[in-house]
Scaffold this motif. Structure first.
Motif, PDB file in Angstrom:
ATOM      1  N   MET A   9       1.239  -1.322  -0.068  1.00  0.00           N
ATOM      2  CA  MET A   9       0.154  -0.606   0.014  1.00  0.00           C
ATOM      3  C   MET A   9       1.220   1.382  -0.009  1.00  0.00           C
ATOM      4  SD  MET A   9      -2.829   0.012  -0.115  1.00  0.00           S
ATOM      5  CE  MET A   9      -4.251   0.420   0.775  1.00  0.00           C
ATOM      6  N   ARG A  10       0.699   2.192  -1.002  1.00  0.00           N
ATOM      7  CA  ARG A  10       1.150   3.331  -1.029  1.00  0.00           C
ATOM      8  C   ARG A  10      -0.330   4.416  -0.362  1.00  0.00           C
ATOM      9  NH1 ARG A  10       3.563   0.590  -4.491  1.00  0.00           N
ATOM     10  NH2 ARG A  10       5.194  -0.033  -3.665  1.00  0.00           N
ATOM     11  N   ILE A  11       0.463   4.771   0.893  1.00  0.00           N
ATOM     12  CA  ILE A  11      -0.996   5.885   1.164  1.00  0.00           C
ATOM     13  C   ILE A  11      -0.337   7.426   1.712  1.00  0.00           C
ATOM     14  CG2 ILE A  11      -2.753   6.677   2.709  1.00  0.00           C
ATOM     15  CD1 ILE A  11      -2.688   2.968   3.610  1.00  0.00           C
ATOM     16  N   ILE A  12      -1.629   8.639   1.389  1.00  0.00           N
ATOM     17  CA  ILE A  12      -1.086   9.630   2.063  1.00  0.00           C
ATOM     18  C   ILE A  12      -1.827  10.403   2.792  1.00  0.00           C
ATOM     19  CG2 ILE A  12      -0.388  11.884   1.366  1.00  0.00           C
ATOM     20  CD1 ILE A  12       0.431  11.541  -1.147  1.00  0.00           C
ATOM     21  N   LEU A  13      -1.107  10.661   4.278  1.00  0.00           N
ATOM     22  CA  LEU A  13      -2.764  10.977   5.086  1.00  0.00           C
ATOM     23  C   LEU A  13      -2.048  12.184   4.946  1.00  0.00           C
ATOM     24  CD1 LEU A  13      -2.052   8.700   8.553  1.00  0.00           C
ATOM     25  CD2 LEU A  13      -3.557   8.617   6.071  1.00  0.00           C
ATOM     26  N   ILE A  14      -3.831  12.881   4.825  1.00  0.00           N
ATOM     27  CA  ILE A  14      -3.864  14.781   5.063  1.00  0.00           C
ATOM     28  C   ILE A  14      -4.466  15.490   5.415  1.00  0.00           C
ATOM     29  CG2 ILE A  14      -2.376  15.252   2.648  1.00  0.00           C
ATOM     30  CD1 ILE A  14      -4.922  15.761   1.357  1.00  0.00           C
ATOM     31  N   GLY A  15      -4.278  16.440   5.983  1.00  0.00           N
ATOM     32  CA  GLY A  15      -6.045  17.405   7.241  1.00  0.00           C
ATOM     33  C   GLY A  15      -4.808  17.908   7.692  1.00  0.00           C
ATOM     34  N   PRO A  16      -5.560  19.184   9.039  1.00  0.00           N
ATOM     35  CA  PRO A  16      -4.650  19.878   9.073  1.00  0.00           C
ATOM     36  C   PRO A  16      -3.406  19.456  11.059  1.00  0.00           C
ATOM     37  CG  PRO A  16      -7.037  19.553   9.891  1.00  0.00           C
ATOM     38  CD  PRO A  16      -7.303  18.529   8.992  1.00  0.00           C
ATOM     39  N   PRO A  17      -3.017  20.251  10.970  1.00  0.00           N
ATOM     40  CA  PRO A  17      -2.497  20.144  12.356  1.00  0.00           C
ATOM     41  C   PRO A  17      -3.697  19.542  13.089  1.00  0.00           C
ATOM     42  CG  PRO A  17      -2.555  22.230  11.709  1.00  0.00           C
ATOM     43  CD  PRO A  17      -3.392  21.335  10.752  1.00  0.00           C
ATOM     44  N   GLY A  18      -2.598  18.315  14.153  1.00  0.00           N
ATOM     45  CA  GLY A  18      -3.702  18.279  15.260  1.00  0.00           C
ATOM     46  C   GLY A  18      -4.940  17.141  14.849  1.00  0.00           C
ATOM     47  N   ALA A  19      -4.622  16.647  13.144  1.00  0.00           N
ATOM     48  CA  ALA A  19      -6.079  16.069  12.721  1.00  0.00           C
ATOM     49  C   ALA A  19      -5.969  14.582  12.808  1.00  0.00           C
ATOM     50  CB  ALA A  19      -6.027  15.939  11.238  1.00  0.00           C
TER      51      ALA A  19
ATOM     52  N   ALA B 181      -4.096   5.648  -2.040  1.00  0.00           N
ATOM     53  CA  ALA B 181      -5.137   6.268  -1.635  1.00  0.00           C
ATOM     54  C   ALA B 181      -4.658   7.415  -1.143  1.00  0.00           C
ATOM     55  CB  ALA B 181      -6.151   5.152  -1.232  1.00  0.00           C
ATOM     56  N   VAL B 182      -5.079   8.947  -1.187  1.00  0.00           N
ATOM     57  CA  VAL B 182      -5.067   9.733  -0.425  1.00  0.00           C
ATOM     58  C   VAL B 182      -6.224   9.924   0.324  1.00  0.00           C
ATOM     59  CG1 VAL B 182      -4.629  12.158  -0.890  1.00  0.00           C
ATOM     60  CG2 VAL B 182      -4.212  10.753  -2.133  1.00  0.00           C
ATOM     61  N   VAL B 183      -5.638  10.417   2.080  1.00  0.00           N
ATOM     62  CA  VAL B 183      -6.946  10.195   2.823  1.00  0.00           C
ATOM     63  C   VAL B 183      -6.762  11.979   3.680  1.00  0.00           C
ATOM     64  CG1 VAL B 183      -8.165   8.849   4.754  1.00  0.00           C
ATOM     65  CG2 VAL B 183      -7.048   7.745   3.675  1.00  0.00           C
ATOM     66  N   LEU B 184      -7.983  12.005   3.230  1.00  0.00           N
ATOM     67  CA  LEU B 184      -7.985  13.356   4.136  1.00  0.00           C
ATOM     68  C   LEU B 184      -9.433  13.149   4.979  1.00  0.00           C
ATOM     69  CD1 LEU B 184      -8.469  16.392   4.102  1.00  0.00           C
ATOM     70  CD2 LEU B 184     -10.906  16.587   2.629  1.00  0.00           C
TER      71      LEU B 184
ATOM     72  N   LEU C 146      -4.644  21.456  -1.895  1.00  0.00           N
ATOM     73  CA  LEU C 146      -4.284  19.375  -2.280  1.00  0.00           C
ATOM     74  C   LEU C 146      -5.856  18.641  -1.993  1.00  0.00           C
ATOM     75  CD1 LEU C 146      -0.737  18.803   0.016  1.00  0.00           C
ATOM     76  CD2 LEU C 146      -1.308  19.274  -2.627  1.00  0.00           C
ATOM     77  N   VAL C 147      -6.747  18.923  -1.265  1.00  0.00           N
ATOM     78  CA  VAL C 147      -7.740  18.227  -1.924  1.00  0.00           C
ATOM     79  C   VAL C 147      -8.665  18.623  -3.004  1.00  0.00           C
ATOM     80  CG1 VAL C 147      -9.837  18.802  -0.880  1.00  0.00           C
ATOM     81  CG2 VAL C 147      -8.428  18.960   0.808  1.00  0.00           C
TER      82      VAL C 147
ATOM     83  N   THR D  59      -8.510  13.482  -9.508  1.00  0.00           N
ATOM     84  CA  THR D  59      -7.634  12.498 -10.403  1.00  0.00           C
ATOM     85  C   THR D  59      -8.560  10.945  -9.319  1.00  0.00           C
ATOM     86  OG1 THR D  59      -5.950  11.962  -8.538  1.00  0.00           O
ATOM     87  CG2 THR D  59      -5.551  13.130 -11.028  1.00  0.00           C
ATOM     88  N   GLY D  60      -9.336  11.508  -8.643  1.00  0.00           N
ATOM     89  CA  GLY D  60     -10.390  10.476  -8.077  1.00  0.00           C
ATOM     90  C   GLY D  60     -10.026   9.261  -7.381  1.00  0.00           C
ATOM     91  N   ARG D  61      -8.582  10.216  -6.364  1.00  0.00           N
ATOM     92  CA  ARG D  61      -7.705   9.116  -5.626  1.00  0.00           C
ATOM     93  C   ARG D  61      -7.963   9.648  -4.184  1.00  0.00           C
ATOM     94  NH1 ARG D  61      -1.823  10.319  -7.821  1.00  0.00           N
ATOM     95  NH2 ARG D  61      -2.874  12.770  -8.204  1.00  0.00           N
ATOM     96  N   LEU D  62      -8.819  10.511  -3.628  1.00  0.00           N
ATOM     97  CA  LEU D  62      -9.154  11.125  -2.691  1.00  0.00           C
ATOM     98  C   LEU D  62     -10.148  10.266  -1.509  1.00  0.00           C
ATOM     99  CD1 LEU D  62      -8.368  13.795  -0.528  1.00  0.00           C
ATOM    100  CD2 LEU D  62     -11.097  14.556  -1.629  1.00  0.00           C
ATOM    101  N   HIS D  63     -10.220   9.854  -1.025  1.00  0.00           N
ATOM    102  CA  HIS D  63     -11.275   9.715   0.542  1.00  0.00           C
ATOM    103  C   HIS D  63     -11.296  10.333   1.699  1.00  0.00           C
ATOM    104  CE1 HIS D  63     -10.448   5.547  -0.853  1.00  0.00           C
ATOM    105  NE2 HIS D  63      -9.357   6.427  -1.613  1.00  0.00           N
ATOM    106  N   ARG D  64     -12.372  10.719   1.965  1.00  0.00           N
ATOM    107  CA  ARG D  64     -12.838  11.809   2.870  1.00  0.00           C
ATOM    108  C   ARG D  64     -13.445  10.838   4.165  1.00  0.00           C
ATOM    109  NH1 ARG D  64     -14.328  17.396   1.362  1.00  0.00           N
ATOM    110  NH2 ARG D  64     -13.931  17.465  -1.236  1.00  0.00           N
TER     111      ARG D  64
END
Ligand code: AP5
Length: 215
Positions: free
Chosen positions: A1-11, A109-112, A182-183, A189-194
């Motif tokens: 798996m290659r995943i990115i976690l994004i989100g505000p500081p403290g998410a 996946a990129v997970v917000l 980035l969201v 590209t259909g890679r975002l999961h919220r």
């Protein structure tokens, strides 16, 4: 798996990455942790980064991209990775896409992790971290068993320099102006999961673990 976690500081990016890395057996790569290690070791990169970090501003893209180019080519990243804190600008996301192309790899996946600003301020002002192993605590939601002592390694537990309220507010402002775009970048590209991450961490962990089944 290659995943990115994004989100505000403290998410909860670091908390969740630590909770699920066993499940995925991939490298957990946190640019914040890498930079703090460089600051502690007094490297050239650490000296350049420190002022930006103390102010809650972003370290320049070029420094981060060079650091990550080296990190992603390490053997432990070959079997997959979970990125925490990178990319943080559209320039960094474009550089990562180029790097993945060069390495003939694809992101799964990129997970917000979605959390409102006031929750962030509350969480970060009560966050504590182990100065030795990096374990993450919270004086309200997840305190250490013995005050000031890490449950995992018995190291000293401290407050991060950038977890003061004025710096937290600046980090949030930087997030909204530089990282939130980035969201859209990944959504196109259909890679975002919220995932709503303001509630208990267990639901977020289960969501992240379920991504393995959709790969
Ligand atoms: P970095 O260390 O990446 O900081 P950040 O993104 O601001 O993220 P945090 O580590 O603050 O939060 P987190 O989402 O991991 O939350 P955590 O799990 O700890 O970056 C620091 C600095 O380095 C930046 O400001 C910048 O200067 C520089 N930098 C780093 N990467 C860069 C890049 N790519 N480009 C440029 N500059 C870069 O949780 C927070 C607290 O909440 C904890 O106390 C935890 O116990 C608690 N908590 C977590 N989940 C829950 C929950 N569900 N309920 C209640 N409490 C919870």
């Amino acid at each position: 798996m290659r995943i990115i976690l994004i989100g505000p500081p403290g998410a909860g990016k670091g908390t969740q990455a630590a909770a699920i890395k066993g499940k995925y057996e991939v490298a957990h790569i946190s640019t914040g942790d890498m930079l703090r290690e460089n600051v502690s070791a007094g490297t050239e990169l650490g000296l350049e980064a420190k002022g930006f970090m103390d102010a809650g501003s972003l370290v320049p893209d070029e420094l981060i991209i060079n650091m990550m180019r080296g990190r992603l080519s390490q053997p432990d990243a070959a079997g997959g990775f979970m990125l925490d804190g990178f990319p943080r600008t559209v320039t960094q996301a474009e550089a990562l896409d180029e790097l993945m192309d060069e390495m003939s790899l694809a992101l799964d996946a990129v997970v917000l992790l979605d959390v409102p600003d006031e929750t962030v301020v509350g969480r970060l002002s009560s966050r504590r971290v182990c100065s030795s192993c990096g374990a993450i605590y919270n004086t309200k939601a997840h305190p250490t068993k013995a005050e000031g002592i890490c449950d995992v390694c018995s190291g000293g537990v401290i407050q991060r320099d950038d977890d003061k309220e004025d710096v937290i507010r600046n980090r949030l402002a930087v997030y909204h102006s530089k990282t939130a775009p980035l969201v859209e970048y990944y959504d196109k590209t259909g890679r975002l999961h919220r995932v709503g991450a303001a509630g208990a961490g267990d639901a977020v962990r289960r969501y992240l673990e379920s991504l393995k089944d959709v790969k």
